[in-house]
Motif scaffolding. Sequence first.
Motif, short mmCIF file in Angstrom:
data_model
loop_
_atom_site.label_atom_id
_atom_site.label_comp_id
_atom_site.label_asym_id
_atom_site.label_seq_id
_atom_site.Cartn_x
_atom_site.Cartn_y
_atom_site.Cartn_z
N ILE A 1 -7.69 9.52 -2.70
CA ILE A 1 -8.93 8.74 -2.75
C ILE A 1 -8.62 7.24 -2.65
O ILE A 1 -9.24 6.51 -1.87
CB ILE A 1 -9.69 9.05 -4.05
N GLY A 2 -7.63 6.79 -3.44
CA GLY A 2 -7.29 5.37 -3.42
C GLY A 2 -6.84 4.92 -2.05
O GLY A 2 -7.30 3.89 -1.54
N VAL B 1 -4.05 -3.53 -5.11
CA VAL B 1 -3.12 -2.44 -4.83
C VAL B 1 -2.10 -2.31 -5.96
O VAL B 1 -1.78 -1.21 -6.42
CB VAL B 1 -2.45 -2.69 -3.47
N ALA C 1 -6.62 4.17 -11.51
CA ALA C 1 -6.10 4.24 -10.15
C ALA C 1 -7.15 4.69 -9.16
O ALA C 1 -7.07 4.37 -7.98
CB ALA C 1 -4.90 5.20 -10.10
N ARG D 1 -10.23 -11.78 6.98
CA ARG D 1 -11.08 -12.94 7.10
C ARG D 1 -10.32 -14.18 6.69
O ARG D 1 -9.51 -14.11 5.79
CB ARG D 1 -12.32 -12.78 6.21
N PHE E 1 -11.48 0.20 3.78
CA PHE E 1 -11.78 -1.22 3.61
C PHE E 1 -11.16 -2.03 4.73
O PHE E 1 -11.77 -2.95 5.28
CB PHE E 1 -11.25 -1.68 2.25
N PHE E 2 -9.92 -1.68 5.11
CA PHE E 2 -9.25 -2.43 6.16
C PHE E 2 -9.91 -2.21 7.50
O PHE E 2 -10.02 -3.13 8.31
CB PHE E 2 -7.78 -2.01 6.25
N GLY F 1 -13.95 -3.45 6.65
CA GLY F 1 -14.23 -4.70 5.95
C GLY F 1 -15.13 -4.55 4.75
O GLY F 1 -15.39 -5.50 4.05
N ALA F 2 -15.64 -3.36 4.51
CA ALA F 2 -16.51 -3.16 3.35
C ALA F 2 -16.51 -1.69 3.01
O ALA F 2 -16.09 -0.85 3.81
CB ALA F 2 -17.92 -3.63 3.63
N LEU F 3 -16.97 -1.40 1.81
CA LEU F 3 -17.13 -0.01 1.41
C LEU F 3 -18.63 0.26 1.28
O LEU F 3 -19.39 -0.59 0.86
CB LEU F 3 -16.45 0.25 0.07
N ASP G 1 -20.93 0.67 3.52
CA ASP G 1 -21.85 0.08 4.49
C ASP G 1 -22.82 1.14 5.00
O ASP G 1 -22.50 2.32 5.01
CB ASP G 1 -21.06 -0.48 5.67
N HIS H 1 -14.95 -7.57 -1.15
CA HIS H 1 -15.74 -7.83 0.06
C HIS H 1 -16.69 -9.00 -0.15
O HIS H 1 -17.05 -9.68 0.81
CB HIS H 1 -16.54 -6.56 0.41
N LEU I 1 -12.27 -3.11 -4.61
CA LEU I 1 -12.32 -3.36 -3.17
C LEU I 1 -13.73 -3.74 -2.75
O LEU I 1 -13.93 -4.64 -1.92
CB LEU I 1 -11.87 -2.13 -2.41
N ALA J 1 -9.71 4.82 0.39
CA ALA J 1 -10.60 3.68 0.13
C ALA J 1 -10.01 2.40 0.69
O ALA J 1 -10.70 1.61 1.35
CB ALA J 1 -10.85 3.55 -1.37
N VAL J 2 -8.70 2.18 0.45
CA VAL J 2 -8.07 0.96 0.94
C VAL J 2 -8.08 0.91 2.46
O VAL J 2 -8.41 -0.12 3.08
CB VAL J 2 -6.63 0.87 0.39
N LEU K 1 0.84 -1.20 0.00
CA LEU K 1 0.00 0.00 0.00
C LEU K 1 0.87 1.25 0.00
O LEU K 1 0.66 2.19 -0.78
CB LEU K 1 -0.90 -0.03 1.23
#
Lengths: 96, 182
Positions: free
Chosen positions: A69-70, B31, B61, A96, A77-78, A81-83, A85, B73, B69, A73-74, A30
């Motif tokens: 933004i990237g 990534v 990107a 998981r 997510f970490f 666990g979801a985007l 929600d 999920h 992502l 987002a990552v 990352l």
Amino acid sequence: MFAAAALALLATLALTLLRAARGPSVFDRLLATNTVGTCAVLLLAVIGFLTGRPEFLDLALVYGLLNVIGTVAVLKFFRQGALGDPGNGNGNGAAR
Amino acid sequence: METLIVNVLLTLMMLAVVVLARTRNLFAVIVLSGLYSFLMATAMVALDAVDVAMTEAAVGAGISTVLLLGALHLCRSEEAKPAHKPWLPLAVTASAGLLLVYGTWDLPAFSDPEAPIHKHVAPRYLADGPRETGVPNVVTAVLASYRGFDTLGETTVVFTAGAGIIALLRRRRRTTADKEAP
């Protein structure tokens, strides 16, 4: 001068790609991607001045915003666990 | 100097693709594909295709990282071992790549003003575009007037793709009726 800067940036890109390829943990990768985005912004500026046409510096701003933004987002997510929600508050984690 | 920059960037992209193909962790793949897109966008800028570079950076990107992502999920985070040996697809891909390289031998030199593509309809667009379409910007005149149906088709494709992605990634919200049903 700009040529030396461009060469240094290319060397940095190569080293960063090596870290992204070898990186044992996901966070190494990352961070490598984030660094590549930063290098892209810098290389864009250097190429502009190298060719004597620095009109495309605005594009570097767009790259910087996309990089944020990237990464956000990552990381989201970490964390969750979801985007996207509804946000019920129980972070169930991505591992998981 | 620019040639050197482009060549180094293309070499790095090739290495990134090899790493991508060998990685099994899907999160790392997402990534790394963002990394590949940034390299691609920088190479586009070095080749003077600034608008394409901006699209590549925004789509490759930015948006596709977020969408992938969201898809991750919904599935497992490790890629399954392939059931078949990859030799036949690899041979097909390599021969198609060799054919493409063979095709580039007859291309005109990069940014050659005498290339056939600049001699066909471009002079007429430049000469008669403002009079025929009434649009002062030549690029807008070509995209919106001369290739209007083409642009309409592209917009339809993009809209359909967006609607499909939303339909795939949308999560059903649990309503009270769902809870009472079972």
